[in-house]
Write a protein that holds these residues in place. Sequence first.
Motif, PDB file in Angstrom:
ATOM      1  N   THR A 225       0.687  -1.200  -0.057  1.00  0.00           N
ATOM      2  CA  THR A 225      -0.022   0.029   0.029  1.00  0.00           C
ATOM      3  C   THR A 225       0.873   1.350  -0.092  1.00  0.00           C
ATOM      4  OG1 THR A 225      -0.035   0.070   2.428  1.00  0.00           O
ATOM      5  CG2 THR A 225      -2.021  -1.289   1.200  1.00  0.00           C
ATOM      6  N   ALA A 226       2.097   1.130   0.345  1.00  0.00           N
ATOM      7  CA  ALA A 226       2.784   2.225   0.249  1.00  0.00           C
ATOM      8  C   ALA A 226       4.220   1.885  -0.259  1.00  0.00           C
ATOM      9  CB  ALA A 226       3.044   2.851   1.658  1.00  0.00           C
ATOM     10  N   LEU A 227       4.963   2.895  -0.871  1.00  0.00           N
ATOM     11  CA  LEU A 227       6.317   2.743  -1.466  1.00  0.00           C
ATOM     12  C   LEU A 227       7.226   3.988  -0.684  1.00  0.00           C
ATOM     13  CD1 LEU A 227       5.710   2.524  -5.215  1.00  0.00           C
ATOM     14  CD2 LEU A 227       6.020   0.619  -3.732  1.00  0.00           C
TER      15      LEU A 227
ATOM     16  N   ASN B 177       1.982   7.018  -1.117  1.00  0.00           N
ATOM     17  CA  ASN B 177       0.692   6.121  -0.333  1.00  0.00           C
ATOM     18  C   ASN B 177      -0.055   5.739  -1.971  1.00  0.00           C
ATOM     19  OD1 ASN B 177      -1.881   5.359   0.383  1.00  0.00           O
ATOM     20  ND2 ASN B 177      -0.911   5.898   2.592  1.00  0.00           N
ATOM     21  N   LEU B 178      -0.210   4.254  -2.229  1.00  0.00           N
ATOM     22  CA  LEU B 178      -0.869   3.804  -2.967  1.00  0.00           C
ATOM     23  C   LEU B 178      -2.484   4.074  -2.960  1.00  0.00           C
ATOM     24  CD1 LEU B 178       1.354   1.102  -3.935  1.00  0.00           C
ATOM     25  CD2 LEU B 178       1.309   2.931  -5.616  1.00  0.00           C
ATOM     26  N   LEU B 179      -2.956   3.813  -1.718  1.00  0.00           N
ATOM     27  CA  LEU B 179      -4.084   3.629  -1.778  1.00  0.00           C
ATOM     28  C   LEU B 179      -5.021   5.476  -1.524  1.00  0.00           C
ATOM     29  CD1 LEU B 179      -4.534   1.534   1.189  1.00  0.00           C
ATOM     30  CD2 LEU B 179      -5.046   1.231  -1.157  1.00  0.00           C
ATOM     31  N   GLN B 180      -4.305   6.148  -0.806  1.00  0.00           N
ATOM     32  CA  GLN B 180      -4.576   7.564  -0.776  1.00  0.00           C
ATOM     33  C   GLN B 180      -4.323   8.507  -2.017  1.00  0.00           C
ATOM     34  OE1 GLN B 180      -3.435   9.146   3.036  1.00  0.00           O
ATOM     35  NE2 GLN B 180      -4.521   7.647   4.158  1.00  0.00           N
TER      36      GLN B 180
ATOM     37  N   THR C  55      -1.125   9.769  -2.490  1.00  0.00           N
ATOM     38  CA  THR C  55      -0.649  11.159  -1.934  1.00  0.00           C
ATOM     39  C   THR C  55       1.007  10.633  -1.894  1.00  0.00           C
ATOM     40  OG1 THR C  55      -0.613  10.149   0.134  1.00  0.00           O
ATOM     41  CG2 THR C  55      -2.453  11.832  -0.483  1.00  0.00           C
ATOM     42  N   VAL C  56       1.763  11.781  -2.079  1.00  0.00           N
ATOM     43  CA  VAL C  56       3.161  11.692  -1.896  1.00  0.00           C
ATOM     44  C   VAL C  56       3.607  12.819  -1.086  1.00  0.00           C
ATOM     45  CG1 VAL C  56       5.401  12.190  -3.093  1.00  0.00           C
ATOM     46  CG2 VAL C  56       3.430  11.029  -4.298  1.00  0.00           C
ATOM     47  N   THR C  57       4.665  12.472  -0.151  1.00  0.00           N
ATOM     48  CA  THR C  57       5.339  13.370   0.739  1.00  0.00           C
ATOM     49  C   THR C  57       6.700  13.228   0.724  1.00  0.00           C
ATOM     50  OG1 THR C  57       4.999  11.763   2.631  1.00  0.00           O
ATOM     51  CG2 THR C  57       3.291  13.364   2.390  1.00  0.00           C
ATOM     52  N   ARG C  58       7.549  14.259   0.975  1.00  0.00           N
ATOM     53  CA  ARG C  58       8.823  14.111   1.277  1.00  0.00           C
ATOM     54  C   ARG C  58       9.413  14.844   2.326  1.00  0.00           C
ATOM     55  NH1 ARG C  58      14.207  14.790  -2.592  1.00  0.00           N
ATOM     56  NH2 ARG C  58      15.790  13.904  -1.017  1.00  0.00           N
ATOM     57  N   GLY C  59       9.917  14.202   3.369  1.00  0.00           N
ATOM     58  CA  GLY C  59      10.243  14.696   4.742  1.00  0.00           C
ATOM     59  C   GLY C  59       9.113  15.206   5.380  1.00  0.00           C
TER      60      GLY C  59
ATOM     61  N   LEU D 204       4.325   8.205 -13.212  1.00  0.00           N
ATOM     62  CA  LEU D 204       6.105   8.051 -13.436  1.00  0.00           C
ATOM     63  C   LEU D 204       6.757   7.933 -12.126  1.00  0.00           C
ATOM     64  CD1 LEU D 204       8.424   8.606 -15.378  1.00  0.00           C
ATOM     65  CD2 LEU D 204       8.069  11.086 -14.953  1.00  0.00           C
ATOM     66  N   LEU D 205       6.363   8.692 -11.147  1.00  0.00           N
ATOM     67  CA  LEU D 205       7.161   8.464  -9.783  1.00  0.00           C
ATOM     68  C   LEU D 205       6.900   7.066  -9.314  1.00  0.00           C
ATOM     69  CD1 LEU D 205       8.850   9.642  -7.453  1.00  0.00           C
ATOM     70  CD2 LEU D 205       6.558  10.539  -6.508  1.00  0.00           C
ATOM     71  N   GLU D 206       5.703   6.608  -9.347  1.00  0.00           N
ATOM     72  CA  GLU D 206       5.397   5.322  -8.840  1.00  0.00           C
ATOM     73  C   GLU D 206       6.183   4.087  -9.458  1.00  0.00           C
ATOM     74  OE1 GLU D 206       1.825   2.105  -8.727  1.00  0.00           O
ATOM     75  OE2 GLU D 206       1.460   3.856  -9.129  1.00  0.00           O
ATOM     76  N   TYR D 207       6.278   4.447 -10.744  1.00  0.00           N
ATOM     77  CA  TYR D 207       7.277   3.549 -11.552  1.00  0.00           C
ATOM     78  C   TYR D 207       8.543   3.424 -11.258  1.00  0.00           C
ATOM     79  CZ  TYR D 207       9.089   0.484 -15.453  1.00  0.00           C
ATOM     80  OH  TYR D 207       9.601  -0.363 -16.147  1.00  0.00           O
ATOM     81  N   LEU D 208       9.290   4.529 -11.005  1.00  0.00           N
ATOM     82  CA  LEU D 208      10.638   4.883 -10.704  1.00  0.00           C
ATOM     83  C   LEU D 208      10.885   4.165  -9.203  1.00  0.00           C
ATOM     84  CD1 LEU D 208      11.068   8.518 -11.962  1.00  0.00           C
ATOM     85  CD2 LEU D 208      12.203   6.436 -12.753  1.00  0.00           C
ATOM     86  N   MET D 209       9.842   4.453  -8.182  1.00  0.00           N
ATOM     87  CA  MET D 209       9.973   4.007  -6.920  1.00  0.00           C
ATOM     88  C   MET D 209       9.950   2.531  -6.820  1.00  0.00           C
ATOM     89  SD  MET D 209       8.183   6.826  -4.534  1.00  0.00           S
ATOM     90  CE  MET D 209       8.835   6.273  -2.967  1.00  0.00           C
ATOM     91  N   ARG D 210       9.039   1.840  -7.813  1.00  0.00           N
ATOM     92  CA  ARG D 210       8.787   0.451  -7.630  1.00  0.00           C
ATOM     93  C   ARG D 210      10.001  -0.159  -8.097  1.00  0.00           C
ATOM     94  NH1 ARG D 210       3.982  -1.992  -6.677  1.00  0.00           N
ATOM     95  NH2 ARG D 210       2.159  -0.504  -6.961  1.00  0.00           N
ATOM     96  N   HIS D 211      10.976   0.463  -9.027  1.00  0.00           N
ATOM     97  CA  HIS D 211      12.163  -0.045  -9.638  1.00  0.00           C
ATOM     98  C   HIS D 211      13.214   0.738  -8.849  1.00  0.00           C
ATOM     99  CE1 HIS D 211       9.199  -1.218 -12.555  1.00  0.00           C
ATOM    100  NE2 HIS D 211      10.062  -2.053 -13.002  1.00  0.00           N
ATOM    101  N   ALA D 212      13.134   1.496  -7.754  1.00  0.00           N
ATOM    102  CA  ALA D 212      14.091   2.034  -7.063  1.00  0.00           C
ATOM    103  C   ALA D 212      15.546   1.125  -6.843  1.00  0.00           C
ATOM    104  CB  ALA D 212      13.866   2.309  -5.457  1.00  0.00           C
TER     105      ALA D 212
END
Length: 225
Positions: free
Chosen positions: A126-128, A136-139, A141-145, A158-166
């Motif tokens: 549910t989260a990366l 957060n894949l359910l909500q 939303t994206v946060t940093r710090g 795009l960000l989800e794909y990059l994070m899944r392939h971090a």
Amino acid sequence: MKLLIVEDDKDTAAYLKKALGEAGHAVDVANSGRDGLLLAAGETYDVMVLDRMLPQVDGLTILRTIRASGVKTPVLLLTALGGIDDRVEGLEAGGDDYLVKPFAIAELLARVNALARRPPPQAVQTALKVADLELNLLQRTVTRGGRRIELQPREFQLLEYLMRHAGRVVTRTMLLEAVWDFHFDPKTNIVETHISRLRSKVDRGHGRELIQTLRGAGYCLRDPG
């Protein structure tokens, strides 16, 4: 295998225990819903054979209770209720298979073995998270710090794909196929433009740049440490 039989009819329970024991399984028996619930929640079993109509606590209540508490033991429901609605209700309560009484012991053994062969269910992600960047894949939303980052739908993909392939290099072609569903080169700078926009939102104002361009190879999202 270690099996649990929850059956209030003692003759049926004894018959099942004998048959399953002869097939090489270790079998525990509970003759009431209360005892069955205590065993199901407190012990580890490979498969549970559960009568639906039980005194004290009925089979569906047992199912819903153990599923709510995270018990993933495969459950074969035994019941005299053979209607479609009854079967659907049992499966939706958390049952994995359904066998209507009267039944052949050979079929019960086959169904128990089939349930035991099923791979364990995978936890739903549910989260990366990479460094202090969280998605957060359910909500959606994206946060940093801890600070919210507003992204357009395509930027989120795009960000989800990059994070899944971090930590791995992803090429321009991979991004075109995964994010835009392009199976050809559109001869535009669409990827570069979106990466630039995403980087300005995700990395700007932070000490570490997570989205990195690898000249001649592609892109990589990783924690530089």
